[in-house]
Design a protein around this motif. Structure first.
Motif, PDB file in Angstrom:
ATOM      1  N   ILE A 337       0.844  -1.206   0.000  1.00 22.63           N
ATOM      2  CA  ILE A 337       0.000   0.000   0.000  1.00 22.63           C
ATOM      3  C   ILE A 337       0.873   1.248   0.000  1.00 22.63           C
ATOM      4  O   ILE A 337       0.631   2.206  -0.748  1.00 22.63           O
ATOM      5  CB  ILE A 337      -0.942   0.006   1.226  1.00 22.63           C
ATOM      6  CG1 ILE A 337      -1.948  -1.146   1.129  1.00 22.63           C
ATOM      7  CG2 ILE A 337      -1.685   1.338   1.317  1.00 22.63           C
ATOM      8  CD1 ILE A 337      -2.790  -1.313   2.382  1.00 22.63           C
ATOM      9  N   CYS A 338       1.908   1.248   0.846  1.00 19.75           N
ATOM     10  CA  CYS A 338       2.754   2.440   0.949  1.00 19.75           C
ATOM     11  C   CYS A 338       3.578   2.670  -0.312  1.00 19.75           C
ATOM     12  O   CYS A 338       3.909   3.817  -0.637  1.00 19.75           O
ATOM     13  CB  CYS A 338       3.657   2.339   2.181  1.00 19.75           C
ATOM     14  SG  CYS A 338       2.756   2.579   3.726  1.00 19.75           S
ATOM     15  N   ARG A 339       3.908   1.604  -1.014  1.00 15.74           N
ATOM     16  CA  ARG A 339       4.576   1.787  -2.305  1.00 15.74           C
ATOM     17  C   ARG A 339       3.677   2.536  -3.279  1.00 15.74           C
ATOM     18  O   ARG A 339       4.135   3.399  -4.034  1.00 15.74           O
ATOM     19  CB  ARG A 339       4.974   0.432  -2.889  1.00 15.74           C
ATOM     20  CG  ARG A 339       6.232  -0.158  -2.272  1.00 15.74           C
ATOM     21  CD  ARG A 339       6.551  -1.525  -2.826  1.00 15.74           C
ATOM     22  NE  ARG A 339       7.800  -2.029  -2.266  1.00 15.74           N
ATOM     23  CZ  ARG A 339       8.147  -3.314  -2.262  1.00 15.74           C
ATOM     24  NH1 ARG A 339       7.327  -4.213  -2.806  1.00 15.74           N
ATOM     25  NH2 ARG A 339       9.293  -3.696  -1.747  1.00 15.74           N
ATOM     26  N   ARG A 340       2.404   2.213  -3.234  1.00 17.07           N
ATOM     27  CA  ARG A 340       1.448   2.924  -4.083  1.00 17.07           C
ATOM     28  C   ARG A 340       1.312   4.372  -3.625  1.00 17.07           C
ATOM     29  O   ARG A 340       1.190   5.288  -4.443  1.00 17.07           O
ATOM     30  CB  ARG A 340       0.080   2.210  -4.043  1.00 17.07           C
ATOM     31  CG  ARG A 340      -0.997   2.899  -4.835  1.00 17.07           C
ATOM     32  CD  ARG A 340      -0.616   3.089  -6.295  1.00 17.07           C
ATOM     33  NE  ARG A 340      -1.661   3.777  -7.048  1.00 17.07           N
ATOM     34  CZ  ARG A 340      -1.454   4.408  -8.188  1.00 17.07           C
ATOM     35  NH1 ARG A 340      -0.224   4.454  -8.707  1.00 17.07           N
ATOM     36  NH2 ARG A 340      -2.447   4.997  -8.812  1.00 17.07           N
ATOM     37  N   VAL A 341       1.353   4.585  -2.311  1.00 22.54           N
ATOM     38  CA  VAL A 341       1.258   5.945  -1.765  1.00 22.54           C
ATOM     39  C   VAL A 341       2.365   6.823  -2.331  1.00 22.54           C
ATOM     40  O   VAL A 341       2.113   7.941  -2.806  1.00 22.54           O
ATOM     41  CB  VAL A 341       1.334   5.919  -0.221  1.00 22.54           C
ATOM     42  CG1 VAL A 341       1.512   7.330   0.334  1.00 22.54           C
ATOM     43  CG2 VAL A 341       0.077   5.281   0.363  1.00 22.54           C
ATOM     44  N   VAL A 342       3.599   6.335  -2.277  1.00 19.59           N
ATOM     45  CA  VAL A 342       4.722   7.174  -2.736  1.00 19.59           C
ATOM     46  C   VAL A 342       4.799   7.252  -4.255  1.00 19.59           C
ATOM     47  O   VAL A 342       5.443   8.157  -4.800  1.00 19.59           O
ATOM     48  CB  VAL A 342       6.057   6.680  -2.135  1.00 19.59           C
ATOM     49  CG1 VAL A 342       6.041   6.822  -0.615  1.00 19.59           C
ATOM     50  CG2 VAL A 342       6.352   5.248  -2.529  1.00 19.59           C
ATOM     51  N   GLU A 343       4.167   6.307  -4.953  1.00 19.34           N
ATOM     52  CA  GLU A 343       4.040   6.460  -6.406  1.00 19.34           C
ATOM     53  C   GLU A 343       3.119   7.627  -6.721  1.00 19.34           C
ATOM     54  O   GLU A 343       3.383   8.415  -7.636  1.00 19.34           O
ATOM     55  CB  GLU A 343       3.476   5.180  -7.025  1.00 19.34           C
ATOM     56  CG  GLU A 343       4.462   4.026  -7.115  1.00 19.34           C
ATOM     57  CD  GLU A 343       3.799   2.758  -7.641  1.00 19.34           C
ATOM     58  OE1 GLU A 343       2.609   2.828  -8.017  1.00 19.34           O
ATOM     59  OE2 GLU A 343       4.463   1.711  -7.668  1.00 19.34           O
ATOM     60  N   ASP A 345       2.453  10.173  -4.663  1.00 19.54           N
ATOM     61  CA  ASP A 345       3.051  11.405  -4.174  1.00 19.54           C
ATOM     62  C   ASP A 345       4.439  11.101  -3.627  1.00 19.54           C
ATOM     63  O   ASP A 345       4.576  10.753  -2.445  1.00 19.54           O
ATOM     64  CB  ASP A 345       2.170  12.039  -3.099  1.00 19.54           C
ATOM     65  CG  ASP A 345       2.721  13.387  -2.632  1.00 19.54           C
ATOM     66  OD1 ASP A 345       3.817  13.765  -3.086  1.00 19.54           O
ATOM     67  OD2 ASP A 345       2.049  14.050  -1.811  1.00 19.54           O
ATOM     68  N   PRO A 346       5.473  11.202  -4.448  1.00 21.95           N
ATOM     69  CA  PRO A 346       6.839  10.885  -3.998  1.00 21.95           C
ATOM     70  C   PRO A 346       7.307  11.769  -2.843  1.00 21.95           C
ATOM     71  O   PRO A 346       8.233  11.398  -2.110  1.00 21.95           O
ATOM     72  CB  PRO A 346       7.698  11.134  -5.255  1.00 21.95           C
ATOM     73  CG  PRO A 346       6.743  11.016  -6.397  1.00 21.95           C
ATOM     74  CD  PRO A 346       5.434  11.556  -5.879  1.00 21.95           C
ATOM     75  N   PHE A 348       5.520  12.526  -0.194  1.00 23.55           N
ATOM     76  CA  PHE A 348       4.744  12.196   1.011  1.00 23.55           C
ATOM     77  C   PHE A 348       5.657  11.385   1.952  1.00 23.55           C
ATOM     78  O   PHE A 348       5.717  10.147   1.878  1.00 23.55           O
ATOM     79  CB  PHE A 348       3.515  11.400   0.613  1.00 23.55           C
ATOM     80  CG  PHE A 348       2.490  11.228   1.708  1.00 23.55           C
ATOM     81  CD1 PHE A 348       2.655  11.790   2.966  1.00 23.55           C
ATOM     82  CD2 PHE A 348       1.353  10.471   1.479  1.00 23.55           C
ATOM     83  CE1 PHE A 348       1.719  11.632   3.962  1.00 23.55           C
ATOM     84  CE2 PHE A 348       0.398  10.289   2.460  1.00 23.55           C
ATOM     85  CZ  PHE A 348       0.586  10.870   3.710  1.00 23.55           C
ATOM     86  N   ALA A 349       6.350  12.077   2.861  1.00 21.38           N
ATOM     87  CA  ALA A 349       7.369  11.432   3.708  1.00 21.38           C
ATOM     88  C   ALA A 349       6.807  10.326   4.580  1.00 21.38           C
ATOM     89  O   ALA A 349       7.444   9.306   4.794  1.00 21.38           O
ATOM     90  CB  ALA A 349       8.051  12.486   4.576  1.00 21.38           C
ATOM     91  N   ARG A 350       5.574  10.526   5.081  1.00 19.25           N
ATOM     92  CA  ARG A 350       5.001   9.504   5.968  1.00 19.25           C
ATOM     93  C   ARG A 350       4.743   8.200   5.209  1.00 19.25           C
ATOM     94  O   ARG A 350       4.766   7.123   5.793  1.00 19.25           O
ATOM     95  CB  ARG A 350       3.716  10.033   6.598  1.00 19.25           C
ATOM     96  CG  ARG A 350       3.946  11.245   7.478  1.00 19.25           C
ATOM     97  CD  ARG A 350       2.640  11.920   7.852  1.00 19.25           C
ATOM     98  NE  ARG A 350       2.014  11.305   9.007  1.00 19.25           N
ATOM     99  CZ  ARG A 350       0.818  11.654   9.459  1.00 19.25           C
ATOM    100  NH1 ARG A 350       0.117  12.586   8.847  1.00 19.25           N
ATOM    101  NH2 ARG A 350       0.305  11.074  10.527  1.00 19.25           N
ATOM    102  N   GLY A 351       4.484   8.311   3.918  1.00 19.18           N
ATOM    103  CA  GLY A 351       4.346   7.109   3.106  1.00 19.18           C
ATOM    104  C   GLY A 351       5.642   6.323   3.016  1.00 19.18           C
ATOM    105  O   GLY A 351       5.674   5.106   3.083  1.00 19.18           O
ATOM    106  N   TRP A 352       6.746   7.060   2.833  1.00 17.14           N
ATOM    107  CA  TRP A 352       8.047   6.404   2.813  1.00 17.14           C
ATOM    108  C   TRP A 352       8.338   5.725   4.140  1.00 17.14           C
ATOM    109  O   TRP A 352       8.898   4.628   4.192  1.00 17.14           O
ATOM    110  CB  TRP A 352       9.146   7.417   2.506  1.00 17.14           C
ATOM    111  CG  TRP A 352       9.181   7.848   1.082  1.00 17.14           C
ATOM    112  CD1 TRP A 352       8.749   9.048   0.571  1.00 17.14           C
ATOM    113  CD2 TRP A 352       9.679   7.110  -0.039  1.00 17.14           C
ATOM    114  NE1 TRP A 352       8.928   9.081  -0.790  1.00 17.14           N
ATOM    115  CE2 TRP A 352       9.505   7.898  -1.186  1.00 17.14           C
ATOM    116  CE3 TRP A 352      10.225   5.834  -0.174  1.00 17.14           C
ATOM    117  CZ2 TRP A 352       9.867   7.464  -2.456  1.00 17.14           C
ATOM    118  CZ3 TRP A 352      10.584   5.414  -1.442  1.00 17.14           C
ATOM    119  CH2 TRP A 352      10.413   6.208  -2.559  1.00 17.14           C
TER     120      TRP A 352
END
Length: 352
Positions: A337-343, A345-346, A348-352
């Motif tokens: 899920i978080c990989r999709r998040v940063v795809e 919005d690169p 989005f630090a909390r996603g990383w």
């Protein structure tokens, strides 16, 4: 005496100095062992400073977790109700402190406008002010009054039975109820609640119950007065979330706990694209309803968002909801899920 005592491991001295400089630039006085002078008995000086400080900031790291000194200082601060812990690098905190709300500044490099820093600074100020209030009352004493004779001046004064008013208004944001008809949507209502708690926690003129304390009432029917007594707040915010596709409806009401009366209420019926604006409006409305002064930096911190992409935000809330469940088998799902998040919005630090 200092406002802030910094407890840290020697290996983290550079980070401790960064915190000390940042606090001092905000007008707070700071004690850390860099203040020791030649010839001082360091153990006695540290103990005096620890007990006198209004807020004890413990910098948790892999080194400090292993330090008996830091553990002892954190334990004493917890007993004194002055503990304000923060994580400065990923680490497993001592078990006794795992249930204590701890700020995450693992990515902070000293930026005074950083959102996470401003939130933590507000927590420290809140603890300093809460600790200073009873001390000021003790120092101020009762007003002098004329006495008619010597005998009356020697009689002890009657103790006041009137409770002291709180130093500032306090609010507990109870977990918003998921009204979507789908239990799997719980992550969204919980996530919105947590972010409003975070936003209001940045307001120095407002005391906000921690996330862990507020969520202890999740799924329970409680009276506002009961919550207020337990969490030492003056007001309670209740709400519900109904999400269907791209539509979201939030209904919220702010209650004065002592009288169980409604201070403010609103319903928001919008698209998911407006979720950030809704959160901003709720936080600003609560501050206004409680007549709290909002500083420019605090207003900017509330309005600042980690992402402006609503899809990335919703997926992040989903991942965080899975993480809260603490199941090892969910880790691969969270990562996907978080990989999709940063795809999406690169940045989005909390996603990383």
């Amino acid at each position: 005496m200092a406002d802030v005592f910094i407890s840290y491991a020697r290996e983290d001295a550079d980070t401790a100095r960064r915190f000390a400089d940042a606090f001092q630039s905000e007008g707070l006085t700071v004690w850390w062992d860099d203040a020791l002078r030649s010839g001082e008995a360091f153990d006695e000086s540290i103990e005096r400073a620890l007990h006198a400080a209004s807020a004890v900031v413990v910098l948790w790291s892999r080194s400090s977790v292993a330090s008996r000194w830091v553990r002892a200082e954190a334990t004493q601060a917890d007993r004194n109700r002055t503990l304000v812990p923060v994580t400065i690098e990923p680490c497993q905190r001592p078990m006794i402190f795992e249930l204590t709300h701890t700020a995450d500044l693992t990515q902070w490099q000293g930026d005074r406008n950083d959102r996470a820093w401003l939130s933590f600074l507000a927590d420290v100020r809140q603890r300093v002010e809460a600790h200073a209030a009873p001390r000021d009352l003790q120092l101020g004493g009762a007003p002098a009054t004329a006495v008619a004779d010597t005998a009356s001046s020697t009689r002890p004064a009657a103790a006041s039975t009137s409770p002291l008013p709180p130093a500032k208004p306090g609010v507990a944001i109870l977990p918003f109820v998921n009204m979507s008809g789908d239990p799997e949507q719980e992550y969204f209502s919980d996530g919105v609640t947590e972010d409003i708690i975070t936003d209001l926690g940045r307001v120095s003129g407002l005391a906000v119950a921690s996330r862990n304390s507020a969520f202890s009432y999740k799924g329970k029917t409680v009276q506002p007065a009961q919550v207020a007594r337990a969490l030492k707040v003056t007001h309670v915010l209740e709400g519900s979330v109904r999400k269907a596709g791209n539509r979201v409806r939030l209904t919220v009401q702010l209650l004065e706990a002592a009288t169980d009366t409604q201070v403010w209420a609103e319903r928001y019926d919008r698209t998911l694209d407006d979720i950030f604006a809704i959160q901003d409006e709720i936080s600003t409305a609560i501050v206004a309803a409680l007549k709290v002064k909002l500083l420019p930096a605090e207003k900017a911190a509330i309005e600042q968002r980690f992402t402006t992409n609503p899809e990335a935000y919703e997926l992040f809330l989903m991942a965080r909801g899975f993480q809260r469940k603490g199941s090892e088998r969910l880790k691969p799902v969270i990562v996907r899920i978080c990989r999709r998040v940063v795809e999406l919005d690169p940045g989005f630090a909390r996603g990383w």
